[in-house]
Structure formats: C-alpha cells, structure tokens
Design a protein around this motif. Structure first.
Motif, short mmCIF file in Angstrom:
data_model
loop_
_atom_site.label_atom_id
_atom_site.label_comp_id
_atom_site.label_asym_id
_atom_site.label_seq_id
_atom_site.Cartn_x
_atom_site.Cartn_y
_atom_site.Cartn_z
N PRO A 83 0.85 -1.19 0.00
CA PRO A 83 0.00 0.00 0.00
C PRO A 83 0.89 1.24 0.00
O PRO A 83 2.03 1.18 0.48
CB PRO A 83 -0.78 -0.12 1.30
N PRO A 84 0.40 2.37 -0.54
CA PRO A 84 1.22 3.58 -0.51
C PRO A 84 1.46 3.97 0.96
O PRO A 84 0.55 3.89 1.76
CB PRO A 84 0.37 4.61 -1.24
N PRO A 85 2.69 4.36 1.31
CA PRO A 85 2.94 4.71 2.72
C PRO A 85 2.21 5.98 3.13
O PRO A 85 1.95 6.83 2.29
CB PRO A 85 4.46 4.90 2.78
N LEU A 89 0.58 7.03 13.85
CA LEU A 89 0.98 8.11 12.94
C LEU A 89 1.57 7.57 11.64
O LEU A 89 2.19 8.31 10.87
CB LEU A 89 1.99 9.02 13.64
N GLY A 90 1.47 6.25 11.44
CA GLY A 90 2.01 5.66 10.21
C GLY A 90 3.46 5.23 10.31
O GLY A 90 4.05 4.76 9.33
N LEU A 91 4.09 5.35 11.50
CA LEU A 91 5.51 5.01 11.63
C LEU A 91 5.73 3.50 11.55
O LEU A 91 6.67 3.03 10.89
CB LEU A 91 6.07 5.57 12.93
N SER A 100 -5.22 -10.74 20.55
CA SER A 100 -5.91 -9.57 21.13
C SER A 100 -5.29 -8.25 20.70
O SER A 100 -5.80 -7.18 21.04
CB SER A 100 -5.82 -9.66 22.66
N ASN A 101 -4.19 -8.27 19.93
CA ASN A 101 -3.48 -7.03 19.56
C ASN A 101 -4.14 -6.38 18.34
O ASN A 101 -3.70 -6.53 17.19
CB ASN A 101 -2.02 -7.35 19.27
N THR A 102 -5.22 -5.66 18.59
CA THR A 102 -6.02 -5.13 17.47
C THR A 102 -5.25 -4.13 16.62
O THR A 102 -5.36 -4.15 15.39
CB THR A 102 -7.29 -4.44 18.03
N ARG A 118 -2.85 -5.99 14.37
CA ARG A 118 -3.57 -6.80 13.38
C ARG A 118 -4.14 -5.92 12.28
O ARG A 118 -4.14 -6.29 11.10
CB ARG A 118 -4.65 -7.63 14.06
N ARG A 119 -4.57 -4.71 12.65
CA ARG A 119 -5.08 -3.79 11.62
C ARG A 119 -3.96 -3.38 10.68
O ARG A 119 -4.12 -3.33 9.47
CB ARG A 119 -5.71 -2.57 12.27
N LEU A 120 -2.82 -3.07 11.27
CA LEU A 120 -1.68 -2.66 10.42
C LEU A 120 -1.31 -3.80 9.48
O LEU A 120 -1.15 -3.60 8.26
CB LEU A 120 -0.48 -2.29 11.29
C1 LIG Z 1 1.72 -2.28 16.38
C2 LIG Z 1 2.56 -1.06 16.12
C3 LIG Z 1 3.96 -1.47 15.74
C4 LIG Z 1 1.92 -0.29 14.95
O1 LIG Z 1 2.69 0.85 14.68
P1 LIG Z 1 1.95 2.28 14.55
O2 LIG Z 1 2.99 3.26 14.18
O3 LIG Z 1 1.11 2.50 15.73
O4 LIG Z 1 1.02 1.92 13.33
P2 LIG Z 1 0.64 2.84 12.09
O5 LIG Z 1 0.35 4.21 12.55
O6 LIG Z 1 1.64 2.67 11.02
O7 LIG Z 1 -0.65 2.07 11.67
C5 LIG Z 1 -1.73 2.21 12.47
C6 LIG Z 1 -2.97 2.45 11.62
O8 LIG Z 1 -2.71 3.07 10.40
C7 LIG Z 1 -3.08 2.23 9.33
N1 LIG Z 1 -2.06 2.37 8.32
C8 LIG Z 1 -0.75 2.16 8.43
N2 LIG Z 1 -0.13 2.42 7.28
C9 LIG Z 1 -1.09 2.85 6.43
C10 LIG Z 1 -1.09 3.29 5.08
N3 LIG Z 1 0.02 3.27 4.36
N4 LIG Z 1 -2.26 3.69 4.52
C11 LIG Z 1 -3.41 3.67 5.25
N5 LIG Z 1 -3.49 3.23 6.53
C12 LIG Z 1 -2.34 2.84 7.11
C13 LIG Z 1 -3.08 0.93 9.93
O9 LIG Z 1 -3.93 0.06 9.25
C14 LIG Z 1 -3.59 1.21 11.26
O10 LIG Z 1 -4.97 1.44 11.19
P3 LIG Z 1 -5.83 1.93 12.42
O11 LIG Z 1 -5.59 3.42 12.56
O12 LIG Z 1 -7.22 1.57 12.00
O13 LIG Z 1 -5.33 1.17 13.62
C15 LIG Z 1 2.62 -0.11 17.36
O14 LIG Z 1 1.32 0.26 17.67
C16 LIG Z 1 3.32 -0.74 18.55
O15 LIG Z 1 4.54 -0.59 18.72
N6 LIG Z 1 2.57 -1.46 19.41
C17 LIG Z 1 3.13 -2.08 20.62
C18 LIG Z 1 4.07 -3.21 20.29
C19 LIG Z 1 3.44 -4.22 19.34
O16 LIG Z 1 2.32 -4.66 19.56
N7 LIG Z 1 4.18 -4.59 18.27
C20 LIG Z 1 3.73 -5.56 17.30
C21 LIG Z 1 3.81 -6.90 17.83
S1 LIG Z 1 3.50 -8.11 16.60
#
Ligand SMILES: CC(C)(COP(=O)(O)OP(=O)(O)OC[C@H]1O[C@@H](n2cnc3c(N)ncnc32)[C@H](O)[C@@H]1OP(=O)(O)O)[C@@H](O)C(=O)NCCC(=O)NCCS
Length: 282
Positions: free
Chosen positions: A141-143, A226-228, A255-257, A260-262
């Motif tokens: 997907p586009p970042p 924030l998309g990081l 349970s890690n919603t 899982r969404r990402l």
């Molecule tokens: C899980 C984790 C790594 C995700 O990182 P994050 O920076 O919070 O995630 P992002 O901001 O990139 O993505 C979050 C959301 O953006 C969405 N997203 C990310 N990239 C996207 C893109 N290119 N276009 C559209 N949506 C996007 C994701 O689907 C997600 O959707 P939501 O807002 O409905 O939840 C972070 O929350 C974390 O460190 N959690 C604790 C540790 C953990 O659980 N790690 C993973 C273990 S497997």
C-alpha cells in the motif's frame, strides 16, 4: 512415589541435558534467539534438574527474569518416567527461587501439545492464542506521509531500541538488552526509525529457507497511530524484495487489534499456525 533429587543446573551437566533432549520425546524448547547448545552453554537463569538414582530424568529452565516475569524456555522429562511427578518436583523447587527473586508471573508458549497435559496442574492458565500471519508478493500500500528517517541499526542503537521495546511492549513480551543484542546479531534485517535524530521505532527480521520472519516491530507509545509502524514495515518488505524474498511471516497476540489492523493493511493473512499462550501467577 520414587525419591527424586532436584539440583540447580550447572554447566558441567550440559552433556547430560543434551542427551536427555536427544533421547526423549517430551521436549519443550522456546529459546527465541539462541540454539539449544548456545543457550545451555551460557545459561545463568534459574534452571533445575531432576535426578533418580544418579540418572538425569528431567530439566526445567526459564529465561532471566525481566520486570518480575520470565518465560519457560526449556522443559524435558524422560519418556517413561512419571511425568507429572517429575515436572511438579522441578516446578516447586524452581518457583521457590523465582519468588525469592520477586518474579510474579511465568509465561509459556506451548510449541508442542504434550506440555498442555501438565501445566494446568502446575497452576498455569490459558490466556490467548499467538497467531501467525503470512503475506506473499510484491504489492505494497502507498505509505502514509511521515518524516521518519529509516536506517540499519548499529550496536550503538541497542540501548535506545531496548527503551522503545520496553515502552511499547508489556511484560512478559519485553526484551532485555542481552536478548536484543543476540537478536540483532542473528537478524537478517534490523532497522531503526528516527525523528529529530531520536530512535522512536525499530524492527527486526530474521530469514529462513522459505522466507523472512518479522520478529519485532515496536513504536514508542506516544508516537503510535501516525504511520511510523507502517513505514518501517513497508521499508523492510522492500529491502527483502531487493534480495528476491517475497514472503514474510510474523506472530502477534490475537488480542493485539492495532498490530492486526496494520498487518491486514499490508495484506498479511492468518496461516493457521497458532500457539497457545499460558501464564501462572506466583
Ligand atoms: C503495532 C505497532 C507497531 C503499529 O505501529 P503504529 O505506528 O502505531 O502503526 P501505524 O500508525 O503505522 O498504523 C496504524 C494504523 O494506520 C493504518 N495504516 C498504516 N499504514 C497505512 C497506510 N500506508 N495507509 C493507510 N493506513 C495505514 C493501519 O492500518 C492502522 O490502522 P488503524 O488506525 O485503523 O489502527 C505499534 O502500535 C506498537 O509498537 N505497538 C506495541 C508493540 C506491538 O504490539 N508490536 C507488534 C507486535 S507483533
């Protein structure tokens, strides 16, 4: 019941433990970043051995306690011994030391089913499944727009990465600095994400004969959503595409919603290889 003697593990018993692991079926190893020999060779965390008439018939070892928790890393019982009697004796003795070290809970990831016949009797309770997700192909997907600077991690980044890891994960899912150092050592790709020159995220991926495995992805809590995480994930997938690797697996708590969404957004799908996660409170 036959008299057992329980002793702490010592390195001079390494070969006996190896033989016990080699000659018996009831073996549980969850060593993450280490091979069995390497782990036994450097083992300093609490571990107990069960002896019957001078013969080694069981062993039970945990990870070095971190934030009042630890993992069952190794369990083995001689096939024709009284399994529950041996495991109970090992556990009761080990739990005494863990309590004296202020450990409050012990976690277990059941890599194989046999151990689930016994751990309830030791007080373990089922928590949830750790699911495995998989993706294949070169579509991404586009970042989301972000200012993250991504580069390969260096040894000098390990402390900052441990800080991100322990802030992002709750016990018992956190990594110690030693574990992170070993994970970095065996990783096929390990990158950090920086904002204003500060490490705010990292990922660590290993490589197997059939593809890459995303072993760690973490973003500082105040920087999540924030998309990081997506940026680091997209970047590491592209790094493997450049190496001709187009499949990636990962594990996450069911349970890690957020994760899982990402992952769904990056086309990861469950492949059915789920592992039950159990915990006992001491
Ligand atoms: C899980 C984790 C790594 C995700 O990182 P994050 O920076 O919070 O995630 P992002 O901001 O990139 O993505 C979050 C959301 O953006 C969405 N997203 C990310 N990239 C996207 C893109 N290119 N276009 C559209 N949506 C996007 C994701 O689907 C997600 O959707 P939501 O807002 O409905 O939840 C972070 O929350 C974390 O460190 N959690 C604790 C540790 C953990 O659980 N790690 C993973 C273990 S497997």
């Amino acid at each position: 019941m036959f008299p057992l003697s329980i002793t702490p593990y010592e390195r001079r018993y390494l070969q006996r433990v190896r033989d016990l692991l080699f000659h018996n079926q009831l073996v549980h190893t969850h060593l993450d970043w280490h091979e069995t020999d390497q782990w036994l060779d450097m083992q300093t965390a609490p571990m107990r051995l069960a002896w019957y008439k001078g013969r080694l018939i069981g062993a039970l070892g945990v990870s070095a306690p971190l934030n009042r928790t630890c993992w069952v890393r190794l369990a083995v019982v001689q096939d024709h011994a009284d399994h529950l009697h041996v495991l109970h004796a090992l556990w009761d003795d080990l739990a005494l030391e863990l309590r004296s070290r202020f450990v409050e809970s012990v976690a277990l990831l059941a890599m194989r089913d046999w151990i689930l016949r016994y751990v309830p009797q030791l007080g373990f309770q089922y928590m949830e499944d750790i699911i495995t997700l998989e993706r294949a192909g070169a579509n991404l997907p586009p970042p989301r727009p972000n200012h993250l600077v991504i580069r390969s991690a260096e040894v000098s980044d390990l402390e900052a990465m441990a800080g991100v890891d322990n802030a992002a994960f709750d016990p018992p899912w956190q990594l110690s600095l030693d574990e992170l150092r070993q994970a970095h050592r065996i990783s096929a790709s390990c990158t950090v994400g920086l904002l204003d020159n500060m490490v705010v995220a990292y990922q660590l991926t290993t490589l197997y004969f059939d593809g890459a495995h995303l072993a760690r992805l973490a973003v500082l809590p105040q920087m999540q959503g924030l998309g990081l995480g997506g940026a680091l994930l997209g970047d590491v997938l592209q790094r493997f595409f450049r190496r001709g690797v187009y499949t990636m697996t990962l594990n996450t708590q069911s349970s890690n919603t957020r994760s899982r969404r990402l992952y769904a957004h990056y086309d990861f799908k469950p492949n059915g290889y789920d592992l039950p996660y159990w915990v006992v409170r001491l």
